[in-house]
Design an enzyme around this catalytic site. Structure first.
Site, PDB file in Angstrom:
ATOM      1  N   HIS A   1       0.781  -1.221   0.023  1.00 35.97           N
ATOM      2  CA  HIS A   1       0.141  -0.022  -0.221  1.00 35.97           C
ATOM      3  C   HIS A   1       0.751   1.244   0.062  1.00 35.97           C
ATOM      4  CE1 HIS A   1      -3.764  -2.274   1.283  1.00 35.97           C
ATOM      5  NE2 HIS A   1      -3.994  -1.819   0.166  1.00 35.97           N
TER       6      HIS A   1
ATOM      7  N   ARG B   1     -11.334   2.268 -14.595  1.00 38.94           N
ATOM      8  CA  ARG B   1     -11.741   0.950 -14.041  1.00 38.94           C
ATOM      9  C   ARG B   1     -13.146   1.296 -13.349  1.00 38.94           C
ATOM     10  NH1 ARG B   1      -5.848   1.273 -12.430  1.00 38.94           N
ATOM     11  NH2 ARG B   1      -5.144  -0.784 -13.032  1.00 38.94           N
TER      12      ARG B   1
ATOM     13  N   ARG C   1     -13.619   0.366 -19.081  1.00 38.35           N
ATOM     14  CA  ARG C   1     -13.543  -0.901 -19.082  1.00 38.35           C
ATOM     15  C   ARG C   1     -14.799  -1.601 -18.388  1.00 38.35           C
ATOM     16  NH1 ARG C   1      -8.574  -3.800 -15.614  1.00 38.35           N
ATOM     17  NH2 ARG C   1      -9.710  -2.829 -13.680  1.00 38.35           N
TER      18      ARG C   1
ATOM     19  N   GLU D   1      -4.340  -9.167 -21.763  1.00 36.62           N
ATOM     20  CA  GLU D   1      -3.760  -9.204 -20.245  1.00 36.62           C
ATOM     21  C   GLU D   1      -3.164 -10.960 -20.073  1.00 36.62           C
ATOM     22  OE1 GLU D   1      -5.856  -6.693 -17.205  1.00 36.62           O
ATOM     23  OE2 GLU D   1      -7.441  -7.522 -18.347  1.00 36.62           O
TER      24      GLU D   1
ATOM     25  N   ASN E   1       0.073  -5.412 -16.053  1.00 36.60           N
ATOM     26  CA  ASN E   1       0.172  -5.912 -14.696  1.00 36.60           C
ATOM     27  C   ASN E   1      -0.118  -7.207 -14.720  1.00 36.60           C
ATOM     28  OD1 ASN E   1       0.671  -3.029 -14.029  1.00 36.60           O
ATOM     29  ND2 ASN E   1      -1.722  -2.889 -13.401  1.00 36.60           N
ATOM     30  N   ASP E   2      -1.459  -7.573 -15.433  1.00 36.25           N
ATOM     31  CA  ASP E   2      -1.799  -8.997 -15.354  1.00 36.25           C
ATOM     32  C   ASP E   2      -0.992  -9.840 -16.752  1.00 36.25           C
ATOM     33  OD1 ASP E   2      -3.564  -9.508 -13.439  1.00 36.25           O
ATOM     34  OD2 ASP E   2      -5.052  -8.265 -14.460  1.00 36.25           O
TER      35      ASP E   2
ATOM     36  N   ARG F   1       0.730 -11.214  -8.944  1.00 42.73           N
ATOM     37  CA  ARG F   1       1.153  -9.921  -8.813  1.00 42.73           C
ATOM     38  C   ARG F   1       1.120  -9.238  -7.417  1.00 42.73           C
ATOM     39  NH1 ARG F   1      -3.881  -6.922 -11.894  1.00 42.73           N
ATOM     40  NH2 ARG F   1      -3.177  -5.093 -10.745  1.00 42.73           N
TER      41      ARG F   1
ATOM     42  N   CYS G   1      -1.982   0.126 -20.776  1.00 44.32           N
ATOM     43  CA  CYS G   1      -2.773   0.657 -19.620  1.00 44.32           C
ATOM     44  C   CYS G   1      -2.258   0.191 -18.289  1.00 44.32           C
ATOM     45  CB  CYS G   1      -4.185   0.834 -19.534  1.00 44.32           C
ATOM     46  SG  CYS G   1      -4.958  -0.897 -19.563  1.00 44.32           S
TER      47      CYS G   1
HETATM   48  C1  PEP Z   1      -3.485  -4.549 -15.925  1.00 45.15           C
HETATM   49  O1  PEP Z   1      -3.794  -5.836 -15.489  1.00 45.15           O
HETATM   50  O2  PEP Z   1      -2.400  -4.033 -16.154  1.00 45.15           O
HETATM   51  C2  PEP Z   1      -4.519  -3.592 -15.946  1.00 45.15           C
HETATM   52  C3  PEP Z   1      -4.365  -2.284 -16.461  1.00 45.15           C
HETATM   53  O3  PEP Z   1      -5.660  -3.953 -15.115  1.00 45.15           O
HETATM   54  P1  PEP Z   1      -5.809  -4.249 -13.494  1.00 45.15           P
HETATM   55  O4  PEP Z   1      -4.531  -3.630 -12.882  1.00 45.15           O
HETATM   56  O5  PEP Z   1      -6.821  -3.202 -13.063  1.00 45.15           O
HETATM   57  O6  PEP Z   1      -5.843  -5.632 -13.311  1.00 45.15           O
HETATM   58 MG    MG Z   2      -5.670  -6.495 -15.350  1.00 49.30          MG
END
Ligand code: PEP
Ligand code: MG
Length: 554
Positions: free
Chosen positions: A184, A286, A322, A410, A433-434, A444, A481
């Site tokens: 966090h 989001r 999204r 993703e 990220n995913d 993650r 993104c």
């Molecule tokens: C991602 O997975 O990179 C993404 C932008 O979506 P979230 O972080 O909301 O899973």
């Molecule tokens: Mg994601």
């Protein structure tokens, strides 16, 4: 000079004297109370309620994602399991302080044993416990020092309650000994653009008053610094400040190649600030915020109102919305089931297609909101893995009158079949990220595998390159993104791999704009090529840095 390594958050640099956070209060000993069990219970209940109220109030004051984090902490304080565990100890005549300490410790151990997201929340629980114990002892809540001058805050780790309310006129930078890139502290530091290095294990050597340079871009804290180094740090601070203060121009490379820079937003609340920071639209809205604290999906009218508020902030601009991304770290009782492996389960678009009415309502609300505003709405589906899913989603979006429908890339499968996917979808947006999580098979949210969670890894870059090539072959826009787009050098590499727009936390826009403006498309492609060819993430970063350095030297 000595150098402590950690994980940099953002691109900031800062220098100043250290002030350390006071250590946590001493753990109470197991002792019988002089009061009755009823009296102790009343004390504990009062303290828990007061701490929960205080956390909630801090959340309200801080706003943004801090509000959600602190409200979650406030709920933890009042968790019935904890109450029962404390009551069992109070029933044995033990002191309130010990009962709270021991009950929380037991709950913490359970969370840590569960691993993943739950384990990361254990630190939040420790903070709640210390706050309740301080209250029982009549002491002020543990927290940030106030030395009376600007300082570099050094702490074991920061509780969300502390990070959310940091006085940014006083705190020049934050250094934590614990914590990973998804702690966090890191998330809130990124959101508030606080210069931070987390997980700097050796920072426990730092002492009050010592001058340090915190260099987030370099993931390091420099100690025993020379005047020359301080001057260099100050030059970089001034350069960034000038870039932030300069009139905002659209994102572009040095040769004029346009790269629109968009905002990632989690609710309409951040829209005005994003515009101020130069967001040219929204690359990822989001929508989970509407659903996460609800027992059922909100109705069409409620959703329409929230979407309208967001769209109104961006007249004539692109807003990529999204569809609800539930599952894994965002379970929703009305949409997702308990699964052994939720990250590989029915999440994202899979969950929506299994509950089609929820998706239909969301698309209806969005189309209605679009009709009421001037924004250019693009809608996309999360966690798309196949061409068939793409076709289903795009057909549904069109049926509801939404003109521009795309997919998030993703998972590796959709990156590898990006070309057929883009024959059906209007655009792709890469969620790094995913994509990193699934490519590297590394949760993650899990600190113990954080070193694998690096979007610089050439395996991830190659997949991004696949999508970039598919975008070029089908003449489709390809955005990025995920957090990767907020790393200025990686942003350049992503453009070199074929990304046509980048979306990020608004606080990152100025740094990315500054870096892109320094390089041509040719350098971006060369940096991308060098990074792709590396064997690991560090090698990729180093190779890109070298290309950029050589290009600058002509
Ligand atoms: C991602 O997975 O990179 C993404 C932008 O979506 P979230 O972080 O909301 O899973
Ligand atoms: Mg994601």
């Amino acid at each position: 000079m000595a150098r402590l390594e950690g994980i940099g958050v953002g691109q900031g640099v800062a220098h100043g004297p250290v002030a350390r956070m006071a250590p946590a209060p001493e753990a109470p000993a197991e002792e019988q109370s002089a009061l009755t069990a009823e009296q102790e219970t009343a004390r504990v209940e009062e303290a828990v309620a007061a701490v929960a109220e205080d956390l909630k109030a801090r959340g309200e004051a801080a706003g943004g994602s801090a509000r959600d984090v602190l409200q979650a902490q406030a709920m933890m304080a009042k968790d019935p399991t904890l109450k029962k565990a404390a009551a069992a100890r109070l029933g044995k005549g033990l002191t309130g302080e010990f009962a709270v300490h021991d009950a929380f410790a037991e709950f913490r151990a359970t969370l840590e044993g569960m691993g993943g997201y739950m384990a990361e929340r254990a630190a939040d629980l420790a903070d709640v416990s210390q706050r309740v114990i301080a209250r029982l002892r009549g002491l002020p809540a543990p927290g940030v020092p106030t030395p009376g001058h600007p300082f570099v805050l050094v702490a074991e780790d920061l509780a969300p309650a502390d990070t959310a309310l940091l006085d940014l006129d006083q705190v020049l930078a934050v250094v934590t000994i614990q914590g990973g890139p998804t702690s966090h502290t890191a998330i809130l530091a990124r959101e508030k653009a606080i210069t931070a290095v987390v997980g700097a294990v050796e920072a426990d050597q730092l002492h009050d008053g010592q001058t340090v340079i915190v260099d987030a871009a370099d993931s390091a804290v420099l100690t025993e610094v020379t005047q020359g180094q301080l001057d260099d740090a100050q030059r970089r601070i001034d350069e960034r400040a000038a870039a932030v203060a300069a009139p905002v121009t659209p994102g572009a490379l040095a040769d004029g190649t346009e790269v629109p820079l968009l905002a990632n937003l989690g609710s309409p609340d951040g829209a005005a600030e994003a515009v101020e920071l130069g967001a040219e639209g929204v690359g990822l809205f989001r929508t989970e915020f509407l659903f996460l604290s609800a027992d059922a999906a909100p109705d069409v009218a409620t959703q329409r109102e929230a979407y309208r508020r967001m769209l109104e902030a961006f007249p004539g601009k692109k807003v990529v919305v999204r569809a609800l991304d539930a599952g894994a770290d965002k379970p929703l009782p009305f949409l997702t089931e308990e699964e052994e492996n939720p990250a590989l389960g029915r999440r994202g678009l899979r969950a929506l297609l299994a509950h089609e009415q929820i998706l239909r309502d969301q698309l209806t609300a969005l189309a209605e909101a679009e009709a009421e505003t001037e924004a250019d709405v693009w809608v996309m589906a999360p966690m798309v893995s196949t061409v068939a899913e793409t076709e289903q989603f795009v057909a549904l979006a069109r049926e509801h009158g939404l003109r521009t429908a795309g997919v998030m890339v993703e998972v590796p499968s959709s990156a590898l079949v990006a070309e057929p996917i883009l024959r059906h979808a209007d655009f792709a947006s890469i969620g790094t990220n995913d994509l990193t999580q699934y490519t590297m098979a590394a949760d993650r949210l899990l600190g113990s595998v954080a070193d694998l969670q690096d979007p610089w890894h050439p395996a991830v870059l190659r997949l991004v390159g696949e999508v970039g090539s598919a975008g070029a072959a089908t003449d489709s826009p390809v955005g990025v993104c995920g957090e990767a787009a907020a790393d200025p050098l990686l942003a350049l590499v992503l453009v070199g791999l074929g990304a046509t727009s980048l979306s990020m936390a608004p606080a990152a826009l100025a740094d990315v704009r500054l870096e892109l403006g320094r390089h041509t498309a040719e350098t971006a492609r060369a940096a991308a090529q060098a990074a792709r060819a590396a064997g690991d993430a560090a090698g990729a970063r180093g190779a890109a840095q070298q290309v950029v350095r050589e290009a600058a030297q002509g």
